[in-house]
Design a protein around this motif. Structure first.
Motif, PDB file in Angstrom:
ATOM      1  N   ASN A  71      -1.175  33.307  61.740  1.00 51.89           N
ATOM      2  CA  ASN A  71      -0.459  32.390  62.620  1.00 51.89           C
ATOM      3  C   ASN A  71       0.981  32.850  62.831  1.00 51.89           C
ATOM      4  O   ASN A  71       1.500  32.802  63.951  1.00 51.89           O
ATOM      5  N   GLU A  72       1.629  33.334  61.770  1.00 49.37           N
ATOM      6  CA  GLU A  72       3.004  33.812  61.894  1.00 49.37           C
ATOM      7  C   GLU A  72       3.078  35.045  62.793  1.00 49.37           C
ATOM      8  O   GLU A  72       3.978  35.171  63.627  1.00 49.37           O
ATOM      9  N   TRP A  73       2.140  35.991  62.624  1.00 49.19           N
ATOM     10  CA  TRP A  73       2.109  37.170  63.482  1.00 49.19           C
ATOM     11  C   TRP A  73       1.867  36.776  64.937  1.00 49.19           C
ATOM     12  O   TRP A  73       2.495  37.325  65.857  1.00 49.19           O
ATOM     13  N   ALA A  74       0.959  35.843  65.158  1.00 46.90           N
ATOM     14  CA  ALA A  74       0.667  35.405  66.519  1.00 46.90           C
ATOM     15  C   ALA A  74       1.888  34.773  67.166  1.00 46.90           C
ATOM     16  O   ALA A  74       2.195  35.044  68.339  1.00 46.90           O
ATOM     17  N   LEU A  75       2.603  33.944  66.422  1.00 49.11           N
ATOM     18  CA  LEU A  75       3.800  33.302  66.966  1.00 49.11           C
ATOM     19  C   LEU A  75       4.889  34.326  67.277  1.00 49.11           C
ATOM     20  O   LEU A  75       5.630  34.185  68.254  1.00 49.11           O
ATOM     21  N   THR A  76       4.995  35.358  66.445  1.00 49.33           N
ATOM     22  CA  THR A  76       5.979  36.415  66.711  1.00 49.33           C
ATOM     23  C   THR A  76       5.674  37.126  68.027  1.00 49.33           C
ATOM     24  O   THR A  76       6.575  37.400  68.829  1.00 49.33           O
ATOM     25  N   LEU A  77       4.405  37.404  68.265  1.00 51.87           N
ATOM     26  CA  LEU A  77       4.011  38.100  69.493  1.00 51.87           C
ATOM     27  C   LEU A  77       4.186  37.226  70.730  1.00 51.87           C
ATOM     28  O   LEU A  77       4.381  37.746  71.836  1.00 51.87           O
ATOM     29  N   LEU A  78       4.138  35.911  70.558  1.00 51.60           N
ATOM     30  CA  LEU A  78       4.205  34.996  71.700  1.00 51.60           C
ATOM     31  C   LEU A  78       5.560  34.310  71.846  1.00 51.60           C
ATOM     32  O   LEU A  78       5.703  33.447  72.709  1.00 51.60           O
ATOM     33  N   GLU A  79       6.527  34.690  71.021  1.00 51.45           N
ATOM     34  CA  GLU A  79       7.816  33.984  71.062  1.00 51.45           C
ATOM     35  C   GLU A  79       8.498  34.188  72.416  1.00 51.45           C
ATOM     36  O   GLU A  79       8.247  35.159  73.140  1.00 51.45           O
ATOM     37  N   GLY A  80       9.387  33.251  72.747  1.00 55.25           N
ATOM     38  CA  GLY A  80       9.999  33.245  74.065  1.00 55.25           C
ATOM     39  C   GLY A  80      11.355  33.907  74.151  1.00 55.25           C
ATOM     40  O   GLY A  80      12.096  33.643  75.101  1.00 55.25           O
ATOM     41  N   GLY A  81      11.699  34.773  73.192  1.00 55.23           N
ATOM     42  CA  GLY A  81      12.970  35.477  73.257  1.00 55.23           C
ATOM     43  C   GLY A  81      12.987  36.522  74.357  1.00 55.23           C
ATOM     44  O   GLY A  81      11.965  36.864  74.951  1.00 55.23           O
ATOM     45  N   VAL A  82      14.169  37.062  74.629  1.00 53.77           N
ATOM     46  CA  VAL A  82      14.335  38.024  75.718  1.00 53.77           C
ATOM     47  C   VAL A  82      13.489  39.270  75.478  1.00 53.77           C
ATOM     48  O   VAL A  82      12.775  39.740  76.367  1.00 53.77           O
ATOM     49  N   PHE A  83      13.551  39.842  74.261  1.00 55.44           N
ATOM     50  CA  PHE A  83      12.859  41.098  73.982  1.00 55.44           C
ATOM     51  C   PHE A  83      11.347  40.958  74.155  1.00 55.44           C
ATOM     52  O   PHE A  83      10.700  41.762  74.846  1.00 55.44           O
ATOM     53  N   MET A  84      10.746  39.938  73.522  1.00 53.80           N
ATOM     54  CA  MET A  84       9.300  39.778  73.594  1.00 53.80           C
ATOM     55  C   MET A  84       8.855  39.392  75.003  1.00 53.80           C
ATOM     56  O   MET A  84       7.776  39.785  75.449  1.00 53.80           O
ATOM     57  N   THR A  85       9.682  38.645  75.718  1.00 52.92           N
ATOM     58  CA  THR A  85       9.338  38.285  77.093  1.00 52.92           C
ATOM     59  C   THR A  85       9.317  39.516  77.986  1.00 52.92           C
ATOM     60  O   THR A  85       8.402  39.695  78.799  1.00 52.92           O
ATOM     61  N   VAL A  86      10.311  40.392  77.831  1.00 53.53           N
ATOM     62  CA  VAL A  86      10.342  41.633  78.614  1.00 53.53           C
ATOM     63  C   VAL A  86       9.162  42.525  78.238  1.00 53.53           C
ATOM     64  O   VAL A  86       8.520  43.128  79.111  1.00 53.53           O
ATOM     65  N   LEU A  87       8.851  42.604  76.939  1.00 53.40           N
ATOM     66  CA  LEU A  87       7.740  43.438  76.491  1.00 53.40           C
ATOM     67  C   LEU A  87       6.413  42.946  77.063  1.00 53.40           C
ATOM     68  O   LEU A  87       5.588  43.738  77.537  1.00 53.40           O
ATOM     69  N   ARG A  88       6.197  41.637  77.041  1.00 52.99           N
ATOM     70  CA  ARG A  88       4.958  41.097  77.608  1.00 52.99           C
ATOM     71  C   ARG A  88       4.921  41.298  79.123  1.00 52.99           C
ATOM     72  O   ARG A  88       3.852  41.532  79.698  1.00 52.99           O
ATOM     73  N   SER A  89       6.065  41.223  79.778  1.00 52.25           N
ATOM     74  CA  SER A  89       6.119  41.466  81.218  1.00 52.25           C
ATOM     75  C   SER A  89       5.699  42.892  81.543  1.00 52.25           C
ATOM     76  O   SER A  89       4.979  43.140  82.519  1.00 52.25           O
ATOM     77  N   LEU A  90       6.129  43.850  80.718  1.00 50.50           N
ATOM     78  CA  LEU A  90       5.709  45.245  80.901  1.00 50.50           C
ATOM     79  C   LEU A  90       4.204  45.390  80.701  1.00 50.50           C
ATOM     80  O   LEU A  90       3.545  46.152  81.418  1.00 50.50           O
ATOM     81  N   VAL A  91       3.661  44.675  79.712  1.00 49.94           N
ATOM     82  CA  VAL A  91       2.216  44.702  79.475  1.00 49.94           C
ATOM     83  C   VAL A  91       1.464  44.205  80.705  1.00 49.94           C
ATOM     84  O   VAL A  91       0.518  44.840  81.179  1.00 49.94           O
ATOM     85  N   TYR A  92       1.899  43.069  81.260  1.00 48.01           N
ATOM     86  CA  TYR A  92       1.210  42.501  82.412  1.00 48.01           C
ATOM     87  C   TYR A  92       1.377  43.395  83.651  1.00 48.01           C
ATOM     88  O   TYR A  92       0.446  43.523  84.455  1.00 48.01           O
ATOM     89  N   PHE A  93       2.560  43.998  83.797  1.00 46.01           N
ATOM     90  CA  PHE A  93       2.779  44.896  84.934  1.00 46.01           C
ATOM     91  C   PHE A  93       1.879  46.119  84.822  1.00 46.01           C
ATOM     92  O   PHE A  93       1.274  46.558  85.806  1.00 46.01           O
ATOM     93  N   SER A  94       1.770  46.687  83.615  1.00 48.10           N
ATOM     94  CA  SER A  94       0.899  47.833  83.403  1.00 48.10           C
ATOM     95  C   SER A  94      -0.561  47.462  83.664  1.00 48.10           C
ATOM     96  O   SER A  94      -1.310  48.231  84.293  1.00 48.10           O
ATOM     97  N   LEU A  95      -0.976  46.292  83.191  1.00 50.09           N
ATOM     98  CA  LEU A  95      -2.352  45.845  83.396  1.00 50.09           C
ATOM     99  C   LEU A  95      -2.637  45.662  84.882  1.00 50.09           C
ATOM    100  O   LEU A  95      -3.684  46.093  85.394  1.00 50.09           O
TER     101      LEU A  95
END
Length: 217
Positions: A71-95
């Protein structure tokens, strides 16, 4: 099926009360507190500068040792900070880009070199970027399936906290433990342009057309 519960923080009686069992498996023995962080990105700007910051709050809830770590790892990956938000945006753009390429490839309109030239990272770099997107997407899916308790965001100027529960029965017990704070809140009316789904649909429709135009230019 998950459920989002809105908690009015000014109606809490002595803090948030949690059901006395693990939200993932229902175990009642050897529970430990898991800390979940709510990261809020903040920004301000004027004529000559732009500043971006983050505000971090946290809540604790009980989980068994077996599911606390995931649960802690999952929350880290889904957190709403700037870094993780940009990283997920890159993932979605690549996909999105890889799916767009596959579609165009099947239609005999595009080769990998076209995408590589558009990105400017070469064929190998483009393949690595596509693999990054798919692996990142699978990681996000894993995180969403393992974030049994996930604080989403504050609403109404920090007065209401939205929490997503994967287990609907646990969510119902949580509401019974916090009856006053989880009473149905009145939602302020939103305009058509204030609806997030309007912008999501607009981006889904406009992005392929814009990308195709840029690659053919």
């Amino acid at each position: 099926m998950s459920e989002v519960v809105h908690v009015a923080l000014n109606r809490l009686d002595g803090g948030i009360h949690w059901p006395g069992r693990c939200p993932a498996c229902g175990a009642t023995g050897r529970l430990s507190n898991v800390k979940a962080y709510i990261v809020r990105s903040t920004g301000s700007y004027n004529v000559v500068s732009v500043s971006i910051g983050e505000q971090v709050s946290s809540i604790d809830f009980p989980m068994c040792a077996t599911h606390a770590s995931s649960n802690e790892w999952a929350l880290t990956l889904l957190e709403g900070g700037v870094f993780m938000t940009v990283l997920r945006s890159l993932v979605y753009f690549s996909l999105f880009l890889s799916c767009f390429f596959l579609y165009q490839k099947l239609a005999h309109h595009m080769v990998l070199l076209d995408v590589a030239n558009f990105l400017g990272i070469g064929k190998v770099g483009t393949i690595i970027f596509f693999v990054f997107g798919w692996l990142g997407y699978l990681t996000v899916l894993w995180a969403k399936r393992n974030a049994n308790v996930r604080p989403l965001k504050f609403k109404e100027n920090g007065k209401v906290l939205a929490i997503r529960f994967l287990n609907r029965q646990y969510a119902a017990d949580f509401k019974r433990a916090n009856p006053r704070a989880t009473q149905k809140l009145r939602k302020p009316p939103t305009t058509f342009f204030g609806n997030a789904w309007f912008w999501i649909v607009l981006c889904i429709v406009a992005a392929p057309a814009a990308l195709f135009y840029l690659m053919k230019a």
